[in-house]
Structures are given as structure tokens and as C-alpha cells.
Design a protein around this motif. Structure first.
Motif, short mmCIF file in Angstrom:
data_model
loop_
_atom_site.label_atom_id
_atom_site.label_comp_id
_atom_site.label_asym_id
_atom_site.label_seq_id
_atom_site.Cartn_x
_atom_site.Cartn_y
_atom_site.Cartn_z
N SER A 76 -9.75 11.64 -3.81
CA SER A 76 -10.60 10.53 -4.28
C SER A 76 -9.66 9.51 -4.99
CB SER A 76 -11.87 11.07 -5.10
OG SER A 76 -11.25 11.65 -6.40
N GLU A 77 -10.28 8.31 -4.86
CA GLU A 77 -9.41 6.95 -5.53
C GLU A 77 -9.55 6.95 -7.06
OE1 GLU A 77 -11.05 3.18 -4.54
OE2 GLU A 77 -9.39 2.16 -5.57
N GLU A 78 -10.25 7.51 -7.75
CA GLU A 78 -10.37 7.39 -9.12
C GLU A 78 -9.65 8.73 -9.72
OE1 GLU A 78 -11.80 3.99 -8.16
OE2 GLU A 78 -10.38 4.53 -9.73
N ILE A 96 -12.25 10.45 -0.46
CA ILE A 96 -13.53 9.54 -0.97
C ILE A 96 -13.15 8.37 -1.84
CG2 ILE A 96 -15.53 9.72 -2.74
CD1 ILE A 96 -15.36 12.93 -2.26
N ASP A 97 -13.75 7.25 -1.39
CA ASP A 97 -13.63 6.21 -2.18
C ASP A 97 -15.13 5.69 -2.62
OD1 ASP A 97 -12.25 2.78 -1.19
OD2 ASP A 97 -13.32 3.51 -3.01
N PRO A 98 -15.22 5.88 -3.73
CA PRO A 98 -16.73 5.87 -4.48
C PRO A 98 -17.32 4.29 -4.29
CG PRO A 98 -15.16 5.95 -6.13
CD PRO A 98 -14.34 6.18 -4.95
N ASP A 100 -15.99 0.93 -2.35
CA ASP A 100 -14.71 0.28 -1.76
C ASP A 100 -15.27 -1.24 -1.56
OD1 ASP A 100 -12.49 -0.06 -0.38
OD2 ASP A 100 -13.52 -0.69 1.41
N GLY A 101 -14.28 -2.08 -2.48
CA GLY A 101 -14.84 -3.50 -2.69
C GLY A 101 -15.27 -3.67 -4.04
N THR A 102 -14.47 -2.93 -5.03
CA THR A 102 -14.76 -3.03 -6.41
C THR A 102 -14.71 -4.38 -6.89
OG1 THR A 102 -13.91 -0.80 -6.96
CG2 THR A 102 -14.11 -2.31 -8.69
N CYS A 103 -13.59 -5.09 -6.61
CA CYS A 103 -13.56 -6.66 -6.75
C CYS A 103 -14.88 -7.70 -6.47
CB CYS A 103 -12.35 -7.11 -6.35
SG CYS A 103 -11.98 -8.89 -6.76
N THR A 168 -8.29 -8.48 8.08
CA THR A 168 -7.20 -7.86 7.35
C THR A 168 -7.64 -7.71 5.76
OG1 THR A 168 -4.98 -7.72 6.74
CG2 THR A 168 -5.86 -10.05 6.82
N GLU A 169 -6.86 -7.38 4.97
CA GLU A 169 -7.28 -7.37 3.49
C GLU A 169 -6.00 -7.68 2.80
OE1 GLU A 169 -9.89 -7.03 1.39
OE2 GLU A 169 -11.01 -7.28 3.38
N ILE A 170 -6.08 -8.20 1.55
CA ILE A 170 -4.67 -8.85 0.71
C ILE A 170 -4.08 -7.76 -0.12
CG2 ILE A 170 -4.14 -10.18 -1.05
CD1 ILE A 170 -6.25 -12.45 0.27
N GLY A 171 -4.98 -6.85 -0.41
CA GLY A 171 -4.59 -5.75 -1.44
C GLY A 171 -4.36 -6.15 -2.75
N SER A 172 -3.72 -5.21 -3.66
CA SER A 172 -3.95 -5.61 -4.95
C SER A 172 -2.14 -5.66 -5.46
CB SER A 172 -4.27 -4.64 -5.75
OG SER A 172 -3.94 -3.04 -5.45
N LYS A 173 -1.25 -5.52 -4.42
CA LYS A 173 0.10 -5.83 -4.55
C LYS A 173 0.44 -7.42 -4.61
CE LYS A 173 4.48 -3.33 -3.44
NZ LYS A 173 5.34 -4.28 -2.86
N SER A 202 -13.17 -5.53 1.55
CA SER A 202 -13.48 -4.07 1.61
C SER A 202 -12.86 -3.69 3.16
CB SER A 202 -14.88 -4.02 1.56
OG SER A 202 -15.35 -2.44 2.24
N SER A 203 -11.96 -2.92 2.90
CA SER A 203 -11.16 -2.40 4.04
C SER A 203 -12.20 -1.47 4.76
CB SER A 203 -9.83 -1.68 3.71
OG SER A 203 -10.15 -0.92 2.76
N THR A 204 -12.75 -0.90 4.10
CA THR A 204 -13.70 0.17 4.84
C THR A 204 -14.81 -0.52 5.67
OG1 THR A 204 -13.27 1.79 3.26
CG2 THR A 204 -15.34 1.82 4.53
N TRP A 226 -8.00 6.78 1.43
CA TRP A 226 -9.71 6.84 1.11
C TRP A 226 -10.52 5.50 1.73
CZ3 TRP A 226 -6.20 7.88 -3.07
CH2 TRP A 226 -5.85 6.95 -3.90
N ASP A 227 -9.55 4.53 1.64
CA ASP A 227 -10.29 3.49 2.43
C ASP A 227 -10.28 3.63 3.88
OD1 ASP A 227 -7.92 1.58 0.23
OD2 ASP A 227 -9.97 1.54 0.13
N LEU A 228 -9.65 4.42 4.47
CA LEU A 228 -9.19 4.65 5.88
C LEU A 228 -9.92 5.79 6.64
CD1 LEU A 228 -7.55 3.16 8.05
CD2 LEU A 228 -5.66 4.40 7.21
O1 LIG Z 1 -10.01 -0.51 -4.63
P1 LIG Z 1 -11.20 -0.67 -3.79
O2 LIG Z 1 -12.10 -1.70 -3.84
O3 LIG Z 1 -11.80 0.74 -3.46
O4 LIG Z 1 -10.56 -0.90 -2.23
C1 LIG Z 1 -10.01 -2.25 -2.00
C2 LIG Z 1 -9.53 -2.10 -0.51
O5 LIG Z 1 -10.91 -1.94 0.24
C3 LIG Z 1 -8.92 -3.56 0.01
O6 LIG Z 1 -8.43 -3.40 1.30
C4 LIG Z 1 -7.90 -4.04 -0.84
O7 LIG Z 1 -7.52 -5.32 -0.46
C5 LIG Z 1 -8.39 -4.15 -2.04
O8 LIG Z 1 -7.15 -4.35 -3.17
C6 LIG Z 1 -8.77 -2.54 -2.94
O9 LIG Z 1 -8.02 -1.76 -2.61
#
Ligand SMILES: O=P([O-])([O-])O[C@@H]1[C@@H](O)[C@H](O)[C@@H](O)[C@H](O)[C@@H]1O
Ligand SMILES: [Mg+2]
Ligand SMILES: [Mg+2]
Length: 284
Positions: A76-78, A96-98, A100-103, A168-173, A202-204, A226-228
């Protein structure tokens, strides 16, 4: 099965039903917290957010599933962020991703989901994704089709990149070199005359939109297993393709993916991409 005969119980029925029920319960918690004050922390970067609700919901899901299936393993993510080992073995394993799309959740943007995947002998058996702000339950079991609530899902049949809507998604990097490659990949697809490129946070959920035929392709460097996991089953059971960005078979831990309704589209996307190195989930 004869009418009125005993129901045929297949393996993992009980696990699948438990996943659906706990995903719905988790969605209720998230929906309630959506409009409440949040305590936000950061993880790997200033853009990698986590709230108390992420942790609360992850604990709710895992404690319920562990009570029913004490011998199973959990990724799980956390828990991974807190130092737990991220290792997919042959044991029955929940991924598990509790939230997805926390931002999105922090900002009150409604693309927020709970993602629960399940694998045995390192093969994905089912996936459940609860789009909790729209009451949509995406689900699929290996060999039995993909659904959103009661509606059967069918991925796009598009093979022409110049007619494609790409997610697509930008991610956190966010280091300059990563951002340069990330934007260059988008530019290459737009120069190839794609109808559009969309980022929904939200990638999911983006992967579930692909399974529903609402987009033609998805690609990302930097997402996690966990996103995938859950969405991979949903896309495959909707007739779509999920593979590595190299064009080879998907490696759930490789933190990169290309998905599409057709193999032709997936190959065209993979060929257009410059790789972005993001490590692996199973390598600390
Ligand atoms: O952290 P989270 O909200 O579970 O998952 C999010 C992913 O769904 C998304 O693809 C990514 O761009 C975000 O950086 C983050 O990782
Ligand atoms: Mg996520
Ligand atoms: Mg998350």
C-alpha cells in the motif's frame, strides 16, 4: 448451472466481494472528508502530498481485509512511504492506493478514487476502483469482463495517432531534467497531431477512462504499482492493452506504463516517448 442449483463459488469470489465492500466504505469516508479541513504533509517532493485521510482510509481497508484474510500480504502507498517493503511474491497480495488523486482531494478537485488490486502468483486476478465523488465503481475480474457499476466497458479501437485523445500524468518528480523530458514527450505527441493530451491528477481514474473508451491511450513514467494494479485488470478485461514503455510486457514494479485500446496505438505511443528514469517500487 441449473436454474435454482447451487451457486458456483469460484476462487477469489469472497476476496472480490470484500474488495467491493471495503472500497465503498472507504469512498464514504473520503466523500465526508472532502469538504472538511485537511492536515497536509509532503513525502518525496513538495508536490507529493498526503493527508490524515489517506492514512485513515489505508488503515480501514487493510485492517478489514487482514481480519478476513490473515494470511494475505499487502502492498500500500502510505505503508510503503513509511518504510514497508514493496515486494510482490507468489502469495495472495492486495495492492492498495487509499486515495489516488490526493492533490486533487486537498484542493477540492473531484477526481479522487480508491484503488484496490489483487494478485496471486504475481498475476493480477481482479481490480476495484471507486470514483468516490461520482459514485462510480469500476471493477474487473480476470476473464470475466470489465464494468462501471452495471455497464460493461469496452476500450477504444482507434489505431490512428492523429485521431487519438491521450491521457498522462505529471507525477511528483519536478527536477528540471524530468520536466524537460515530460513536456518534450507531450510535445512529440501533439506534433504527431494527436487530438489532445489530458492530465486529470489521478492515474487510476485516467486508466479507467481509457478502459471505458473515453480516451485512446495512456502513458506515464513515475506512477506506482498501487496506481496501476487495479486499473490494469479493468483495461485488459475491457479489451485494451497494458505494457511497458519499451513495448515489452508490463512490469508492475517498473513505475512506467503505456496503455491503449489497441496494440497498434500502444506501439505508436511507446515509439514516440523518450524514457524518464524513475526507479522501481521494489528497489528501495
Ligand atoms: O499520490 P496519489 O494521489 O495516490 O497518486 C497520484 C497519481 O495518481 C498521479 O498519476 C501522479 O501524477 C501523482 O503525482 C500522484 O502520485
Ligand atoms: Mg496514486
Ligand atoms: Mg494515493
Amino acid at each position: 448451472m441449473e436454474a435454482g442449483g447451487p451457486a458456483v463459488v469460484s476462487q477469489w469470489d469472497e476476496c472480490f466481494q470484500a474488495a467491493v465492500q471495503v472500497a465503498q466504505r472507504a469512498g464514504q469516508v473520503i466523500r465526508k472528508a472532502f469538504t472538511e479541513e485537511k492536515h497536509v504533509s509532503t513525502k518525496t517532493s513538495a508536490a507529493d502530498l498526503v493527508t490524515e485521510t489517506d492514512c485513515l482510509v489505508e488503515h480501514l481497508i487493510i485492517s478489514e481485509l487482514r481480519k478476513q484474510f490473515p494470511s494475505h500480504r499487502f502492498i500500500s502507498e502510505e505503508a510503503t512511504a513509511a518504510g514497508a517493503k514493496c515486494e510482490l511474491t507468489s502469495s495472495p497480495t492486495w495492492v492498495i492506493d487509499p486515495i489516488d488523486g490526493t492533490c486533487n482531494f486537498v484542493h477540492g478537485f473531484p477526481n479522487v478514487a480508491v484503488s484496490i488490486g489483487f494478485a496471486v502468483h504475481q498475476e493480477l486476478e481482479f481490480g476495484v476502483v471507486h470514483h468516490c465523488m461520482e459514485e462510480r465503481l469500476y471493477m474487473a475480474r480476470r476473464g470475466r469482463g470489465a464494468f462501471c457499476n452495471t455497464q460493461r466497458l469496452c476500450a477504444s479501437r482507434e489505431t490512428d495517432l492523429s485521431k487519438a485523445l491521450i491521457l498522462t500524468e505529471i507525477g511528483s518528480k519536478r527536477d528540471p531534467a524530468t520536466l524537460k523530458l515530460l513536456l518534450s514527450n507531450m510535445e512529440q505527441l501533439l506534433l504527431a497531431k494527436a487530438h489532445g493530451v489530458r492530465v486529470i491528477g489521478s492515474s487510476t481514474l485516467a486508466l479507467c477512462h481509457l478502459a471505458a473508451g473515453a480516451a485512446d491511450a495512456y502513458y506515464q513514467f513515475g506512477l506506482h504499482c498501487w496506481d496501476l494494479a487495479a486499473a490494469t485488470v479493468i483495461i485488459r478485461e475491457a479489451g485494451g492493452i497494458v505494457m511497458d514503455t519499451t513495448g515489452g510486457p508490463l512490469n508492475l514494479m517498473a513505475r512506467r506504463v503505456v496503455a491503449a485500446g489497441t496494440q497498434k496505438m500502444a506501439t505508436l505511443i511507446a515509439q514516440a516517448l523518450q524514457p524518464i528514469s524513475c526507479g522501481q517500487d521494489d528497489q528501495a
